[in-house]
Design a protein around this motif. Structure first.
Motif, short mmCIF file in Angstrom:
data_model
loop_
_atom_site.label_atom_id
_atom_site.label_comp_id
_atom_site.label_asym_id
_atom_site.label_seq_id
_atom_site.Cartn_x
_atom_site.Cartn_y
_atom_site.Cartn_z
N ALA A 207 5.68 4.71 6.55
CA ALA A 207 6.82 4.02 7.15
C ALA A 207 8.12 4.76 6.86
O ALA A 207 8.99 4.87 7.73
N ARG B 10 0.44 4.39 0.58
CA ARG B 10 0.35 5.30 1.73
C ARG B 10 1.11 4.75 2.93
O ARG B 10 1.82 5.49 3.62
N TRP B 11 0.97 3.44 3.17
CA TRP B 11 1.67 2.84 4.30
C TRP B 11 3.18 2.82 4.06
O TRP B 11 3.96 2.98 5.01
N ASN C 213 0.85 -1.19 0.00
CA ASN C 213 0.00 0.00 0.00
C ASN C 213 0.89 1.24 0.00
O ASN C 213 1.70 1.42 0.91
#
Length: 553
Positions: free
Chosen positions: A164, A159-160, A157
């Motif tokens: 991170a 966005r993740w 993903n």
């Protein structure tokens, strides 16, 4: 590095009834990949053996000084025909294996990610142990990290991934954790690659529909063009004339990304080859500009002195500080290289173990950045399988002929052309011409790699004596075992805690490689006549499937 294509085949269910991975049956193997892998392993050995007789810290510094005769010829031939061409082939094969496993798991609705993560975890452990216990030139750990990045690129993903990267980047501000900044940088680059591969967003830009990336680059080109015009008209901002070059570059990139967006199926090879090539084109351009800038500065310094402004003084002080840090880093590297030679020629195995462990702890972050480059090759290999080319090479022989005909002369020719500029790094020399020459060599590795692979495919599909290259298939099937055993053999022969032949002449190294390869080839044929897998391949599969696979035939 080893045979990813053996990953799965038969339908098999776990206790919950869901499909899980199983090793591929022999008839489902793609024989060409085994042969290519065996061919590449020989090239890897020719390159690696030099750094069992020379500090690994000098990797990438070109040919050693003082060579002559057959030693010079062997060193030159390997540097410009082999080095760099064969790790790219292995990267290409790794991407092919990833795609083949994914394709077969999709066809059978089998789980893919969990077994593959176990496979990568095992490969990373093999790599760390290989680096610390045997030899610090390991590539297995790099492939494990890079393949983890490929999972993020294809399935993560965005966005993740970016979140991170932000969190890890913030943690890198803590001095003891500053090395993890490399992870944050890699995550951002992985997210960028993933966006290029996945996005279908288009915008209307001056009446033309184009990918959003191309539109953004066109906007940058327009702004850079306006700045360049302003720089031409207003002398006070004449430095902005360089924006003209930027405008052309942005337009060129906009066109390339426009072509990338035309077919989603072909994006992996386009994105991979574009990013790989742009990196080294930028290296050539930047280091060439630095080289000529240093020469011009030296020439001007001989002219009459003139009044220096405060701004110029600050620039000079900043440049001096940067040069001082570079000198300190170079001195540390030279000291480490001398220590490595001393440890490996005079020290005990425990001394070597401590040195390699310390070296891994200090330099693991470099592997993370290198993994981004490896992923460019992964993506090209991924496309070769997903497009169906490698499963039916006979129908694509014209393409392989073209790649061999143009790729080999172009790729090898770029490196040889760079060798006329420089063949070795000059320590402490600002604006070293070796760097643009190295950029040319690395840029040529991609077409040369594709050319070599195509040449092997053409030989396999021939009906004459060239088809005998298939003899390399068992050698390639046991590539992990053979790769690690090469390191064990070399450390036993060359290091002080072995026979102590460190510093073997380059020409003799080639003969040594030939002897070991012949023995390994014979052993591979014998072993696979009795067992299903090589010893390390069997262990790798046991970890991957979390059960002991059948060993004997």
């Amino acid at each position: 590095m080893q045979n990813e294509i053996e990953f799965l085949s038969a339908d098999r269910s776990d206790s919950t009834g869901s499909q899980v991975l199983a090793p591929v049956a022999a008839p489902e193997r793609i024989a060409a990949l085994d042969v290519i892998r065996g061919f590449a392993l020989i090239g890897i050995f020719l390159m690696n053996i030099e750094f069992f007789n020379r500090p690994v810290g000098e990797l990438g510094e070109g040919m050693p000084a003082g060579l002559s005769g057959l030693n010079w010829l062997a060193s030159y031939g390997i540097a410009y025909l082999v080095a760099g061409k064969f790790w790219t082939i292995f990267s290409l094969l790794f991407g092919m294996g990833f795609a083949l496993m994914l394709t077969r798991s999709e066809a059978k609705s089998q789980d893919f990610v969990k077994p593959y993560l176990r496979r990568l975890a095992a490969l990373a452990i093999f790599g760390v142990l290989h680096h610390i216990l045997i030899w610090p030139g390991d590539i297995l750990f790099s492939y494990a990290i890079a393949a983890s990045g490929l999972l993020l690129i294809l399935f993560g993903n965005l966005r993740w991934i970016l979140l991170a990267a932000i969190v890890i980047g913030a943690l890198a501000a803590i001095p003891v954790l500053n090395q993890i900044g490399a992870v944050a940088m890699a995550l951002v680059l992985f997210a960028g690659i993933a966006f290029l591969l996945r996005t279908d967003r288009t915008v209307n830009f001056f009446g033309r529909t184009m990918p959003i990336v191309s539109a953004v680059l066109c906007v940058f080109a327009v702004l850079a063009g306006m700045l360049s015009v302003a720089g031409l008209l207003i002398p006070a901002i004449k430095d902005l004339r360089f924006a003209f070059t930027s405008a052309i570059l942005f337009l060129f990139l906009a066109y390339l990304f426009f072509r990338i967006g035309e077919s989603k199926e072909s994006r992996p090879w386009k994105v991979g080859s574009l990013l790989y090539s742009l990196l080294f084109i930028a290296m050539i351009a930047g280091t060439s500009a630095e080289y000529f800038s240093v020469r011009n500065t030296s020439a001007k310094s001989e002219q009459a002195t003139q009044v220096v402004s405060e701004k110029d003084k600050r620039k000079a002080e900043s440049a001096a500080e940067r040069h001082r840090k570079e000198v300190e880093q170079q001195q540390k590297k030279l000291a480490d290289n001398l220590l490595e030679v001393k440890v490996l020629t005079q020290g005990s195995y425990v001394d070597a173990l401590q040195f390699r462990a310390k070296e891994f702890a200090e330099n693991w972050a470099h592997v993370v950045i290198f993994s981004v480059l490896i992923n460019c090759m992964f993506l090209i290999g991924f496309w070769f399988v997903r497009s169906g080319i490698m499963e039916n090479t006979q129908d694509h022989l014209p393409m392989f002929k073209m790649l061999a005909l143009y790729g080999l002369p172009l790729g090898i020719g770029l490196g040889i052309a760079g060798s006329f500029i420089s063949t070795a790094q000059i320590h402490g020399f600002e604006g070293d011409p070796f760097y643009p020459a190295t950029g040319m060599l690395y840029l040529g590795n991609l077409p040369a790699c594709l050319g070599y692979v195509s040449l092997v495919v053409l030989m396999l599909n021939s009906t004459g004596k060239f088809s005998r290259i298939k003899i390399l298939a068992p050698y390639g099937r046991m590539a992990l075992t053979n790769y690690l055993s090469q390191s064990i053999i070399c450390s036993a022969v060359f290091y002080s805690y072995g026979l102590g032949y460190y510093g073997m002449q380059r020409a003799h190294q080639v003969v040594f490689v030939l002897i070991v390869v012949i023995l390994q080839l014979a052993f591979s044929h014998w072993w696979l006549s009795k067992f299903r897998y090589g010893p390390m391949e069997w262990l790798w599969r046991a970890v991957t499937y979390w059960k002991l696979p059948a060993f004997k035939i």
